[in-house]
Design a protein around this motif. Structure first.
Motif, short mmCIF file in Angstrom:
data_model
loop_
_atom_site.label_atom_id
_atom_site.label_comp_id
_atom_site.label_asym_id
_atom_site.label_seq_id
_atom_site.Cartn_x
_atom_site.Cartn_y
_atom_site.Cartn_z
N VAL A 16 6.20 0.38 -23.01
CA VAL A 16 5.73 0.50 -24.39
C VAL A 16 6.08 -0.77 -25.17
CG1 VAL A 16 6.00 3.00 -24.35
CG2 VAL A 16 7.84 1.62 -25.28
N MET A 17 5.31 -1.02 -26.21
CA MET A 17 5.58 -2.20 -27.06
C MET A 17 6.89 -2.04 -27.82
SD MET A 17 2.11 -3.60 -28.78
CE MET A 17 1.06 -4.72 -27.89
N GLY A 18 7.25 -3.07 -28.54
CA GLY A 18 8.48 -3.04 -29.33
C GLY A 18 9.11 -4.41 -29.42
N ARG A 19 8.48 -5.37 -28.79
CA ARG A 19 9.01 -6.75 -28.74
C ARG A 19 10.47 -6.75 -28.28
NH1 ARG A 19 6.53 -11.32 -30.93
NH2 ARG A 19 5.23 -10.13 -32.33
N ASP A 20 11.42 -7.19 -29.12
CA ASP A 20 12.82 -7.25 -28.67
C ASP A 20 13.61 -6.00 -29.04
OD1 ASP A 20 12.43 -9.86 -27.72
OD2 ASP A 20 12.59 -10.61 -29.77
N CYS A 21 12.92 -5.01 -29.58
CA CYS A 21 13.61 -3.83 -30.10
C CYS A 21 13.23 -2.60 -29.26
CB CYS A 21 13.20 -3.64 -31.57
SG CYS A 21 14.02 -2.27 -32.37
N GLY A 22 14.23 -1.84 -28.85
CA GLY A 22 13.97 -0.69 -27.97
C GLY A 22 13.75 0.61 -28.72
N TYR A 23 13.65 0.54 -30.06
CA TYR A 23 13.59 1.78 -30.85
C TYR A 23 12.47 2.72 -30.39
CZ TYR A 23 13.27 4.94 -34.81
OH TYR A 23 13.24 6.08 -35.58
N LEU A 24 11.25 2.19 -30.25
CA LEU A 24 10.12 3.06 -29.87
C LEU A 24 10.36 3.71 -28.51
CD1 LEU A 24 6.78 1.26 -30.79
CD2 LEU A 24 7.67 3.40 -31.72
N GLU A 49 14.87 4.35 2.14
CA GLU A 49 15.62 5.62 2.10
C GLU A 49 14.74 6.72 2.66
OE1 GLU A 49 17.00 6.26 -1.88
OE2 GLU A 49 17.97 4.29 -1.95
N ASP A 50 15.32 7.88 2.88
CA ASP A 50 14.55 8.99 3.42
C ASP A 50 13.61 9.53 2.33
OD1 ASP A 50 15.42 12.27 4.73
OD2 ASP A 50 13.53 11.19 4.67
N GLY A 51 12.31 9.41 2.54
CA GLY A 51 11.35 9.87 1.53
C GLY A 51 11.19 11.38 1.48
N GLU A 52 11.68 12.10 2.42
CA GLU A 52 11.60 13.57 2.49
C GLU A 52 10.19 14.05 2.18
OE1 GLU A 52 14.53 14.89 -0.24
OE2 GLU A 52 16.19 14.33 1.06
N GLY A 53 9.21 13.31 2.66
CA GLY A 53 7.82 13.73 2.46
C GLY A 53 7.33 13.51 1.04
N LEU A 54 8.18 12.93 0.18
CA LEU A 54 7.75 12.70 -1.21
C LEU A 54 7.06 11.35 -1.33
CD1 LEU A 54 10.97 13.92 -2.99
CD2 LEU A 54 8.77 15.08 -2.97
N GLU A 55 6.25 11.23 -2.34
CA GLU A 55 5.60 9.94 -2.64
C GLU A 55 6.70 8.90 -2.83
OE1 GLU A 55 2.05 9.84 -3.94
OE2 GLU A 55 2.20 7.66 -4.05
N ILE A 56 6.58 7.79 -2.11
CA ILE A 56 7.65 6.80 -2.26
C ILE A 56 7.17 5.54 -2.98
CG2 ILE A 56 9.22 7.52 -0.43
CD1 ILE A 56 7.79 5.46 1.38
N GLU A 57 6.02 5.63 -3.58
CA GLU A 57 5.56 4.51 -4.40
C GLU A 57 5.57 4.94 -5.85
OE1 GLU A 57 1.84 2.66 -3.94
OE2 GLU A 57 2.30 1.95 -1.93
N THR A 58 6.16 4.12 -6.69
CA THR A 58 6.12 4.43 -8.12
C THR A 58 4.77 3.97 -8.67
OG1 THR A 58 7.15 2.33 -8.56
CG2 THR A 58 8.62 4.21 -8.46
N ARG A 59 4.44 4.45 -9.83
CA ARG A 59 3.22 4.03 -10.53
C ARG A 59 3.64 3.41 -11.86
NH1 ARG A 59 1.36 4.97 -6.28
NH2 ARG A 59 -0.49 6.16 -5.71
N VAL A 60 2.86 2.43 -12.31
CA VAL A 60 3.17 1.76 -13.57
C VAL A 60 2.02 1.98 -14.55
CG1 VAL A 60 3.49 -0.50 -14.67
CG2 VAL A 60 4.59 -0.03 -12.49
N THR A 61 2.34 2.36 -15.76
CA THR A 61 1.34 2.43 -16.83
C THR A 61 1.83 1.56 -17.98
OG1 THR A 61 0.80 4.70 -16.24
CG2 THR A 61 0.09 3.97 -18.41
N ILE A 62 1.01 0.58 -18.35
CA ILE A 62 1.39 -0.26 -19.50
C ILE A 62 0.55 0.18 -20.69
CG2 ILE A 62 1.44 -2.64 -20.38
CD1 ILE A 62 2.12 -3.53 -17.52
N LEU A 63 1.19 0.75 -21.67
CA LEU A 63 0.42 1.29 -22.81
C LEU A 63 -0.10 0.16 -23.71
CD1 LEU A 63 2.37 4.53 -23.74
CD2 LEU A 63 0.36 4.27 -22.31
N GLY A 64 0.62 -0.94 -23.78
CA GLY A 64 0.14 -2.14 -24.49
C GLY A 64 -0.35 -1.86 -25.90
N HIS A 65 -1.49 -2.46 -26.25
CA HIS A 65 -1.98 -2.39 -27.64
C HIS A 65 -2.48 -1.01 -28.03
CE1 HIS A 65 -1.69 -6.73 -27.16
NE2 HIS A 65 -1.70 -6.81 -28.48
#
Ligand code: F6P
Length: 373
Positions: free
Chosen positions: A181-189, A261-277
């Motif tokens: 999420v946006m916020g420039r140098d501030c993590g508030y959002l 690590e042991d994936g135990e049958g779980l999805e082992i790839e993360t997904r990225v969503t950039i909300l941007g503007h």
């Protein structure tokens, strides 16, 4: 705090500057209506300080602003204008204001825009500098001495809405998502949206973590969510821009470790969503319409009273030393604070030196294990 010796207000100039924020239009509308009701002329300045330098002034009256309350963005237009750091540009800006008969300038914008207003009104640079009134508006919520800036509430709601949707699909696949999420140098959002959306972790620059430490935090989060029994093993990690590692690199490093690590049958790839503007757009929330209108009310009252180098501030009951701020008579929920003090507080907030920045960091450090449960 300074009061001009010439309190007459015949014409007020209004500009919106920097990154647009939902609710800026509400402030422009309210300021125009309130000024018009007092017989004060209003000059809208297009595209922020850039338009000011180019002399892009246009008269604003009630019929120009009646329909803008519900609109996102800014109908005046905005711009970033680094030239305002130069003395020659500020001299030109002051000449433009004089030539257009503007007695006071209302600057609706964030940190950089308010710093521009402060420099523009410097009495050491000009014998009769324009009076300036700052109205904090930035989704980043990185302006000091105000609890909220215009646009933050809408942006937070947009993030929460997006995260609710991501929750659905992440739960269906037992996946881990990194949502930037946006916020420039501030993590508030990022921090507030994490609480409001029930995220499993939040990454923000104020924590001062190295890239390695951020990778470990995400791995710990994913492992903890995978240990969950009888419910989804999804992980939602909200990342503020400004964190020491990009979401893409973070994903790559986390995935590599998860694969080992042991994936135990779980999805082992993360997904990225950039909300941007997306976070910056959309119709302003009811609260941002109200905040914009109330801050404009306090700003116009300050301009009418001949005040300068002040900023409106939203700070429910809290008192400040009189040299820093005073509660507005126009609205008891608003303060009128010294613009220089607000800029110094902004610096401290962004450097992590302020008690507020330290409190936020401490609270979220304590919440790290709680969010993962
Ligand atoms: O300051 C508001 C903001 O949206 C930040 O959150 C972000 O870092 C920046 O502006 C993006 O700027 P631009 O729209 O110029 O890319």
């Amino acid at each position: 705090m300074s009061t001009s010796s010439s309190p007459t207000l015949r014409k007020i100039g209004i500009l919106t500057s920097g990154g647009d924020a939902p609710g800026m239009n509400a402030a422009v509308r309210a300021a125009t209506l309130l000024a018009a009701a007092k017989g004060v002329e209003v000059a809208g300045i297009e595209h922020g300080y850039r338009g000011l330098l180019e002399g892009r002034f246009r008269p604003l009256g009630p019929s120009d602003v009646t329909r803008i309350l519900r609109e996102g963005g800014t109908t005046l237009g905005s711009a970033r204008c680094p030239e305002m750091h130069e003395r020659s540009a500020r001299d030109l800006a002051r000449r433009q204001l004089r030539d257009h008969g503007v007695d006071a300038l209302m600057v609706i914008g964030g940190n950089g825009s308010l710093a521009g207003a402060y420099a523009l009104s410097d009495p050491d640079e000009d014998e009769a500098p324009p009076r300036v009134i700052g109205i904090p508006a930035s989704i980043d919520n990185d302006v000091g001495l105000t609890g909220l800036s215009i646009g933050v509430d809408t942006a937070m709601n947009t993030i929460v809405d997006a995260c609710d949707k991501i929750h659905d699909t992440a739960s269906a696949h037992d996946r881990a998502f990194i949502v930037e999420v946006m916020g420039r140098d501030c993590g508030y959002l990022a921090m507030t949206a994490a609480v409001a959306s029930g995220a499993d972790a939040v990454l923000f620059p104020e924590a001062g973590k190295s890239a390695d430490a951020v990778v470990e935090q995400v791995l710990e989060t994913v492992r903890a969510t995978r240990r969950r029994v009888g419910r989804s093993k999804r992980a939602i990690i909200i990342q503020a821009e400004g964190v020491s590692i990009s979401p893409g690199e973070l994903k790559a490093r986390v995935d590599e470790r998860l694969r080992a690590e042991d994936g135990e049958g779980l999805e082992i790839e993360t997904r990225v969503t950039i909300l941007g503007h997306v976070v910056r757009g959309g119709r302003p929330s009811a609260f941002d319409r109200l905040l914009g209108s109330r801050m404009a009310n306090v700003g116009v009252a300050a301009a009418m009273a001949g005040r300068t180098r002040v900023m409106t501030s939203w700070m429910p009951p809290m008192d400040l030393p009189p040299e820093v701020g005073e509660r507005s008579k126009a609205d008891p929920y608003c303060l009128l604070v010294d613009l220089g003090a607000a800029l110094e507080a902004t610096r401290q907030l962004l450097d992590g030196d302020s008690p507020l920045a330290q409190w936020r960091t401490q609270v979220f450090a304590g919440l790290e294990t709680v969010l993962r449960l």
